[in-house]
Structures are given as structure tokens and as C-alpha cells.
Write a protein that holds these residues in place. Structure first.
Motif, PDB file in Angstrom:
ATOM      1  N   ALA A 220      25.440  16.525 -43.019  1.00  7.97           N
ATOM      2  CA  ALA A 220      25.238  15.304 -42.846  1.00  7.97           C
ATOM      3  C   ALA A 220      24.194  15.156 -41.577  1.00  7.97           C
ATOM      4  O   ALA A 220      24.613  15.817 -40.468  1.00  7.97           O
ATOM      5  N   TRP A 221      23.343  14.248 -41.228  1.00 13.30           N
ATOM      6  CA  TRP A 221      22.565  13.820 -40.307  1.00 13.30           C
ATOM      7  C   TRP A 221      21.763  15.469 -39.444  1.00 13.30           C
ATOM      8  O   TRP A 221      22.129  15.410 -38.361  1.00 13.30           O
ATOM      9  N   PRO A 222      21.121  16.191 -40.321  1.00 13.41           N
ATOM     10  CA  PRO A 222      20.397  17.421 -39.662  1.00 13.41           C
ATOM     11  C   PRO A 222      19.586  16.960 -38.470  1.00 13.41           C
ATOM     12  O   PRO A 222      18.846  15.754 -39.012  1.00 13.41           O
ATOM     13  N   ALA A 223      19.548  17.592 -37.581  1.00 12.76           N
ATOM     14  CA  ALA A 223      18.461  17.369 -36.463  1.00 12.76           C
ATOM     15  C   ALA A 223      18.471  16.332 -35.773  1.00 12.76           C
ATOM     16  O   ALA A 223      17.664  15.614 -35.318  1.00 12.76           O
ATOM     17  N   HIS A 224      19.552  15.446 -35.927  1.00 10.20           N
ATOM     18  CA  HIS A 224      19.888  14.217 -35.210  1.00 10.20           C
ATOM     19  C   HIS A 224      20.887  14.421 -33.873  1.00 10.20           C
ATOM     20  O   HIS A 224      21.815  15.284 -34.042  1.00 10.20           O
ATOM     21  N   TRP A 225      20.726  13.713 -32.935  1.00 10.60           N
ATOM     22  CA  TRP A 225      21.579  13.790 -31.810  1.00 10.60           C
ATOM     23  C   TRP A 225      22.846  12.817 -32.136  1.00 10.60           C
ATOM     24  O   TRP A 225      22.678  11.693 -32.653  1.00 10.60           O
ATOM     25  N   SER A 226      23.923  13.213 -32.045  1.00 10.79           N
ATOM     26  CA  SER A 226      25.244  12.703 -32.508  1.00 10.79           C
ATOM     27  C   SER A 226      26.240  12.894 -31.387  1.00 10.79           C
ATOM     28  O   SER A 226      25.932  13.341 -30.225  1.00 10.79           O
ATOM     29  N   LEU A 227      27.492  12.421 -31.712  1.00 12.31           N
ATOM     30  CA  LEU A 227      28.641  12.572 -30.902  1.00 12.31           C
ATOM     31  C   LEU A 227      29.317  13.986 -31.468  1.00 12.31           C
ATOM     32  O   LEU A 227      29.204  14.330 -32.339  1.00 12.31           O
ATOM     33  N   LEU A 228      30.248  14.665 -30.560  1.00 11.03           N
ATOM     34  CA  LEU A 228      30.909  15.640 -30.927  1.00 11.03           C
ATOM     35  C   LEU A 228      31.973  15.152 -31.712  1.00 11.03           C
ATOM     36  O   LEU A 228      32.514  14.011 -31.523  1.00 11.03           O
ATOM     37  N   GLY A 229      32.100  15.802 -32.745  1.00 11.93           N
ATOM     38  CA  GLY A 229      33.587  15.504 -33.735  1.00 11.93           C
ATOM     39  C   GLY A 229      33.356  16.338 -35.040  1.00 11.93           C
ATOM     40  O   GLY A 229      32.364  17.146 -35.228  1.00 11.93           O
ATOM     41  N   GLY A 230      33.860  15.978 -35.821  1.00  8.04           N
ATOM     42  CA  GLY A 230      33.795  16.381 -37.250  1.00  8.04           C
ATOM     43  C   GLY A 230      34.715  15.828 -38.237  1.00  8.04           C
ATOM     44  O   GLY A 230      35.579  14.802 -38.018  1.00  8.04           O
ATOM     45  N   GLY A 231      34.834  16.387 -39.391  1.00  7.89           N
ATOM     46  CA  GLY A 231      35.997  15.888 -40.405  1.00  7.89           C
ATOM     47  C   GLY A 231      37.138  16.402 -40.103  1.00  7.89           C
ATOM     48  O   GLY A 231      37.433  17.625 -39.460  1.00  7.89           O
ATOM     49  N   ALA A 232      38.194  15.590 -40.745  1.00  4.11           N
ATOM     50  CA  ALA A 232      39.617  15.902 -40.511  1.00  4.11           C
ATOM     51  C   ALA A 232      39.759  16.837 -41.698  1.00  4.11           C
ATOM     52  O   ALA A 232      39.348  16.841 -42.865  1.00  4.11           O
TER      53      ALA A 232
ATOM     54  N   ALA B 172      43.424  11.614 -34.633  1.00  4.52           N
ATOM     55  CA  ALA B 172      43.544  12.311 -33.312  1.00  4.52           C
ATOM     56  C   ALA B 172      43.495  13.515 -33.009  1.00  4.52           C
ATOM     57  O   ALA B 172      42.932  14.319 -32.119  1.00  4.52           O
ATOM     58  N   ALA B 173      44.237  14.315 -34.178  1.00  5.74           N
ATOM     59  CA  ALA B 173      44.414  15.867 -34.058  1.00  5.74           C
ATOM     60  C   ALA B 173      43.008  16.429 -34.454  1.00  5.74           C
ATOM     61  O   ALA B 173      42.700  17.483 -33.773  1.00  5.74           O
ATOM     62  N   ALA B 174      42.315  15.624 -35.181  1.00  2.00           N
ATOM     63  CA  ALA B 174      40.825  16.097 -35.558  1.00  2.00           C
ATOM     64  C   ALA B 174      40.037  16.549 -34.265  1.00  2.00           C
ATOM     65  O   ALA B 174      39.329  17.229 -34.207  1.00  2.00           O
ATOM     66  N   ILE B 175      39.946  15.305 -33.452  1.00  2.00           N
ATOM     67  CA  ILE B 175      39.026  15.066 -32.582  1.00  2.00           C
ATOM     68  C   ILE B 175      39.294  16.499 -31.360  1.00  2.00           C
ATOM     69  O   ILE B 175      38.611  16.744 -30.826  1.00  2.00           O
ATOM     70  N   VAL B 176      40.531  16.510 -31.259  1.00  2.00           N
ATOM     71  CA  VAL B 176      41.102  17.461 -30.311  1.00  2.00           C
ATOM     72  C   VAL B 176      40.854  18.561 -30.827  1.00  2.00           C
ATOM     73  O   VAL B 176      39.930  19.698 -29.798  1.00  2.00           O
ATOM     74  N   ARG B 177      40.971  19.086 -32.040  1.00  2.00           N
ATOM     75  CA  ARG B 177      40.328  20.511 -32.320  1.00  2.00           C
ATOM     76  C   ARG B 177      38.888  20.360 -32.495  1.00  2.00           C
ATOM     77  O   ARG B 177      38.425  21.368 -32.338  1.00  2.00           O
ATOM     78  N   GLU B 178      38.073  19.484 -33.062  1.00  2.00           N
ATOM     79  CA  GLU B 178      36.888  19.597 -32.867  1.00  2.00           C
ATOM     80  C   GLU B 178      36.259  19.873 -31.436  1.00  2.00           C
ATOM     81  O   GLU B 178      35.003  20.566 -31.516  1.00  2.00           O
ATOM     82  N   LEU B 179      36.470  18.937 -30.576  1.00  2.00           N
ATOM     83  CA  LEU B 179      36.204  19.312 -29.258  1.00  2.00           C
ATOM     84  C   LEU B 179      36.200  20.760 -28.684  1.00  2.00           C
ATOM     85  O   LEU B 179      35.322  21.234 -27.959  1.00  2.00           O
TER      86      LEU B 179
END
Length: 145
Positions: A40-52, A59-66
Motif C-alpha cells: 500500500a502507498w509505495p514511494a509515499h512518505w508516511s508514518l511508522l506503523g503497519g498491520g496488526a 496498541a501492541a501492533a504499534i509497539v512491535r512495528e516501531l
């Protein structure tokens, strides 16, 4: 927390999480995504994160993704709101905020091309997914006195 998603979509939609990370200068940490087919959204500036992962909370997903994406410790995360990435992953994405004052170039980036802090007034020159831009704008507006 406020949701911008029709209630009927909440139980079955895939979940994700992103973090609006700011430094003491008020700059925001953005992640330049890979330009690969199938993401999703290749070559775009985005925020750190991802799918759970199945059964994982946002909340657990963002801790793991970071940690996975940038070795970034998740301290003092604040849950903000959730919205639907209708034109990308199709996920219901929970936005979190945090602060971090380190050197972004020292982070061990494991996904994507680059991490960089940007002043909010420079964000309009970047290619950012619409739902991410809307979330950042909403967060910044809520911080104004």
C-alpha cells in the motif's frame, strides 16, 4: 478515542496502527516507503506503523512495528483516533502520538528507504497518503492553543 468509520465495518476489517512522532522542535518523523509492487502507498512518505497480526491489538501492533521498522522504543504512546485507509490497505488504522528527540539517521531502518523529521509547514510538498495527511492535520489542529 474517536472513530471515523461506519460502525458496521469495525468487527471484520483488518486493523493497523501508525505513530505520529514529534521532536522538541515540533518536527514530525516520516518514513519513505519502498517503491514495490503489492504494498500500500509505495514511494509515499508516511508514518511508522503497519498491520496488526491476528489477535493483536493496535496498541501492541504499534509497539512491535516501531521496534521492527526502526528500533524505536515506544514510550508514552497516546492513542488518538482511528480511521479507514479506504484507498490503500483497507485497514482500520489507529493513530498514536509520541515524542522522540534522537537522530533519525541513527535508527536501524529495516523497511522503506528513509526516515526524516520534517517541519509541519513542509509537509504540503511531500507525497503522503491522504488518510495519513488527514490524520496528521487533525492531530496538529488539536495541539493548537
Amino acid at each position: 478515542m474517536h472513530a471515523d468509520i461506519p460502525t458496521g465495518q469495525l468487527p471484520t476489517a483488518a486493523r493497523g496502527a501508525v505513530a505520529i512522532i514529534s521532536n522538541r522542535r515540533g518536527e514530525l518523523l516520516l518514513h519513505l516507503r519502498d517503491d514495490l509492487p503489492g504494498i500500500a502507498w509505495p514511494a509515499h512518505w508516511s508514518l511508522l506503523g503497519g498491520g496488526a497480526e491476528p489477535g493483536e491489538s493496535p496498541a501492541a501492533a504499534i509497539v512491535r512495528e516501531l521496534d521492527e521498522e526502526a528500533g524505536l522504543p515506544a514510550r508514552e504512546l497516546t492513542e488518538l483516533f482511528e480511521t479507514l485507509d479506504a484507498h490503500g490497505s483497507g485497514q482500520i488504522v489507529t493513530f498514536f502520538s509520541a515524542s522522540w528527540d534522537g537522530d533519525e539517521h541513527s535508527l536501524p531502518l529495516s523497511e522503506g528507504v528513509e526516515l526524516r523529521f520534517f517541519a509541519p509547514e513542509h509537509l504540503d510538498t511531500l507525497t503522503i497518503p491522504p488518510f495519513i495527511r488527514a490524520g496528521i492535520t487533525r492531530h496538529l489542529a488539536a495541539r493548537l492553543p
